[in-house]
Design a protein around this motif. Structure first.
Motif, short mmCIF file in Angstrom:
data_model
loop_
_atom_site.label_atom_id
_atom_site.label_comp_id
_atom_site.label_asym_id
_atom_site.label_seq_id
_atom_site.Cartn_x
_atom_site.Cartn_y
_atom_site.Cartn_z
N PRO A 64 0.81 -1.22 0.00
CA PRO A 64 0.00 0.00 0.00
C PRO A 64 0.85 1.27 0.00
CG PRO A 64 -0.94 -1.58 1.50
CD PRO A 64 0.37 -2.15 1.04
N LEU A 65 1.94 1.28 0.75
CA LEU A 65 2.81 2.46 0.80
C LEU A 65 3.45 2.72 -0.57
CD1 LEU A 65 3.85 4.67 2.64
CD2 LEU A 65 5.79 3.21 3.19
N ALA A 66 3.91 1.68 -1.25
CA ALA A 66 4.50 1.85 -2.58
C ALA A 66 3.45 2.35 -3.59
CB ALA A 66 5.12 0.54 -3.06
N GLN A 67 2.23 1.84 -3.49
CA GLN A 67 1.15 2.31 -4.37
C GLN A 67 0.87 3.79 -4.11
OE1 GLN A 67 -2.41 -0.16 -4.35
NE2 GLN A 67 -1.15 -1.90 -3.73
N ALA A 68 0.83 4.17 -2.84
CA ALA A 68 0.57 5.57 -2.49
C ALA A 68 1.69 6.47 -2.98
CB ALA A 68 0.39 5.71 -0.98
N GLU A 69 2.94 5.99 -2.89
CA GLU A 69 4.06 6.78 -3.39
C GLU A 69 3.99 6.96 -4.90
OE1 GLU A 69 7.44 4.68 -1.79
OE2 GLU A 69 7.22 5.63 0.18
N ASP A 70 3.55 5.92 -5.61
CA ASP A 70 3.36 6.05 -7.07
C ASP A 70 2.30 7.11 -7.37
OD1 ASP A 70 5.27 4.15 -7.63
OD2 ASP A 70 3.84 2.55 -8.11
N ARG A 93 3.78 10.55 -6.76
CA ARG A 93 4.66 10.98 -7.87
C ARG A 93 3.84 11.44 -9.07
NH1 ARG A 93 8.04 7.13 -5.76
NH2 ARG A 93 7.14 5.39 -6.89
N ALA A 94 2.68 10.83 -9.25
CA ALA A 94 1.79 11.21 -10.35
C ALA A 94 0.93 12.42 -10.00
CB ALA A 94 0.90 10.03 -10.74
N ARG A 95 1.17 12.98 -8.81
CA ARG A 95 0.42 14.14 -8.31
C ARG A 95 -1.08 13.86 -8.23
NH1 ARG A 95 3.75 19.03 -8.60
NH2 ARG A 95 5.75 18.42 -9.43
N ASP A 96 -1.38 12.64 -7.80
CA ASP A 96 -2.76 12.20 -7.64
C ASP A 96 -3.07 12.10 -6.15
OD1 ASP A 96 -5.25 11.01 -7.66
OD2 ASP A 96 -4.58 9.16 -8.64
N LEU A 97 -3.40 13.23 -5.55
CA LEU A 97 -3.65 13.28 -4.11
C LEU A 97 -4.84 12.42 -3.72
CD1 LEU A 97 -2.94 14.44 -1.35
CD2 LEU A 97 -4.42 16.38 -1.87
N VAL A 98 -5.89 12.46 -4.51
CA VAL A 98 -7.09 11.67 -4.22
C VAL A 98 -6.75 10.19 -4.26
CG1 VAL A 98 -9.41 11.08 -5.04
CG2 VAL A 98 -8.67 13.46 -5.05
N GLY A 99 -5.98 9.78 -5.26
CA GLY A 99 -5.57 8.38 -5.37
C GLY A 99 -4.69 7.96 -4.20
N GLU A 100 -3.74 8.82 -3.83
CA GLU A 100 -2.83 8.52 -2.72
C GLU A 100 -3.61 8.30 -1.42
OE1 GLU A 100 0.86 10.65 -0.29
OE2 GLU A 100 -0.11 11.72 -1.94
N VAL A 101 -4.49 9.25 -1.09
CA VAL A 101 -5.28 9.14 0.14
C VAL A 101 -6.21 7.93 0.07
CG1 VAL A 101 -7.04 10.28 1.55
CG2 VAL A 101 -5.09 11.59 0.67
N GLY A 102 -6.80 7.69 -1.09
CA GLY A 102 -7.70 6.56 -1.26
C GLY A 102 -7.01 5.22 -1.04
N ILE A 103 -5.79 5.09 -1.56
CA ILE A 103 -5.02 3.85 -1.38
C ILE A 103 -4.73 3.61 0.09
CG2 ILE A 103 -2.74 2.83 -1.78
CD1 ILE A 103 -2.87 4.26 -4.59
N LEU A 104 -4.28 4.65 0.79
CA LEU A 104 -3.95 4.50 2.20
C LEU A 104 -5.19 4.20 3.05
CD1 LEU A 104 -1.31 7.36 2.51
CD2 LEU A 104 -0.89 4.89 2.38
N MET A 105 -6.28 4.89 2.76
CA MET A 105 -7.52 4.64 3.52
C MET A 105 -8.05 3.23 3.25
SD MET A 105 -9.43 8.33 3.40
CE MET A 105 -10.81 7.73 4.34
N SER A 106 -7.97 2.79 2.00
CA SER A 106 -8.44 1.46 1.64
C SER A 106 -7.60 0.38 2.32
CB SER A 106 -8.38 1.30 0.12
OG SER A 106 -8.76 0.01 -0.25
N ALA A 107 -6.28 0.57 2.36
CA ALA A 107 -5.41 -0.42 3.02
C ALA A 107 -5.72 -0.49 4.51
CB ALA A 107 -3.95 -0.06 2.79
N GLY A 108 -5.94 0.67 5.14
CA GLY A 108 -6.30 0.68 6.56
C GLY A 108 -7.63 -0.01 6.80
N ALA A 109 -8.59 0.25 5.93
CA ALA A 109 -9.90 -0.39 6.06
C ALA A 109 -9.80 -1.90 5.84
CB ALA A 109 -10.88 0.22 5.06
N ASP A 110 -8.94 -2.33 4.89
CA ASP A 110 -8.76 -3.77 4.66
C ASP A 110 -8.22 -4.45 5.91
OD1 ASP A 110 -9.65 -3.49 2.05
OD2 ASP A 110 -7.64 -3.56 1.16
N LEU A 111 -7.25 -3.82 6.55
CA LEU A 111 -6.68 -4.39 7.77
C LEU A 111 -7.72 -4.44 8.87
CD1 LEU A 111 -4.40 -5.42 9.57
CD2 LEU A 111 -3.71 -3.03 9.93
N GLU A 112 -8.38 -3.33 9.11
CA GLU A 112 -9.32 -3.24 10.23
C GLU A 112 -10.58 -4.10 10.03
OE1 GLU A 112 -9.85 0.96 10.69
OE2 GLU A 112 -7.83 1.21 11.55
N SER A 113 -10.91 -4.43 8.78
CA SER A 113 -12.09 -5.25 8.54
C SER A 113 -11.77 -6.74 8.40
CB SER A 113 -12.82 -4.76 7.28
OG SER A 113 -12.01 -5.00 6.13
#
Length: 196
Positions: free
Chosen positions: A70-76, A79-99
């Motif tokens: 998830p961290l490598a995906q967020a870093e990608d 780099r692509a200047r996709d703030l929505v994508g970055e936050v979405g990846i991190l939130m999704s990974a956290g939700a996957d763990l917690e669920s």
């Protein structure tokens, strides 16, 4: 991993072919070609690795790239200047763990992380044990690893050990990725990340 071993075996076999081993190029005649080797299309040549890759692909299909953490995906995404994508990846990974049905980890759980070969670092694994912390949270301590004792690039072994953390698995989940983790509870695997 298995395909890379088979690719290496086939490459080495091709390199050892013929009287001029090790071969750097392999030459052949097209099927049905007559003895006129100069005729266009009758002769082909290829590097042993490229020919081996062609054989492995024909036998086993395209090799899929390993998933990113998830961290490598967020870093990608960053780099692509996709703030929505970055936050979405991190939130999704956290939700996957917690669920996950086995979350949160509890004392006695074993967490194994598998590292693939990267640069000069060898393939190895680490096993951590979850235990009760001193101040009411949980700790995750290194129990064992398979890296030879004389090889530790940058003090990597045991880097995910934590003391008194409300969610000791969080950093490992994000940095290594769930696909590299196996979690065992009461002698049974409850999460097998490498299963495909």
């Amino acid at each position: 991993m298995r395909r890379s071993v088979e690719l290496q075996i086939i490459t080495e076999a091709l390199q050892k072919m013929g009287p001029h081993a090790p071969a750097t190029r392999i030459w052949g005649r097209a099927p049905g070609a007559n003895s006129d080797m100069a005729a266009e299309g009758n002769v082909w040549a290829g590097e042993p690795h490229d020919i081996a890759l062609h054989i492995v692909t024909r036998l086993y299909g395209e090799q899929k790239a390993e998933p990113l953490s998830p961290l490598a995906q967020a870093e990608d995404a960053k780099r692509a200047r996709d703030l929505v994508g970055e936050v979405g990846i991190l939130m999704s990974a956290g939700a996957d763990l917690e669920s996950a049905p086995w979350h949160p980890v509890r004392p006695g759980d074993l967490v194994h992380v598998h590292y693939e070969t990267a640069g000069t670092a060898a393939t190895f694994g680490e096993t951590y044990q979850i235990a009760a912390g001193r101040h009411g949270f949980l700790s995750m301590q290194l129990l064992a690893h398979t890296l030879p004792t004389d090889v530790d690039p940058g003090g990597m072994v045991g880097c995910f050990a934590v003391e008194d953390d409300p969610d000791p698995l969080m950093e490992l989940w994000f940095e290594a990725g769930p696909h590299r983790l196996t979690i065992v509870r009461d002698g049974r695997p409850v999460h097998i990340g490498g299963a495909r």
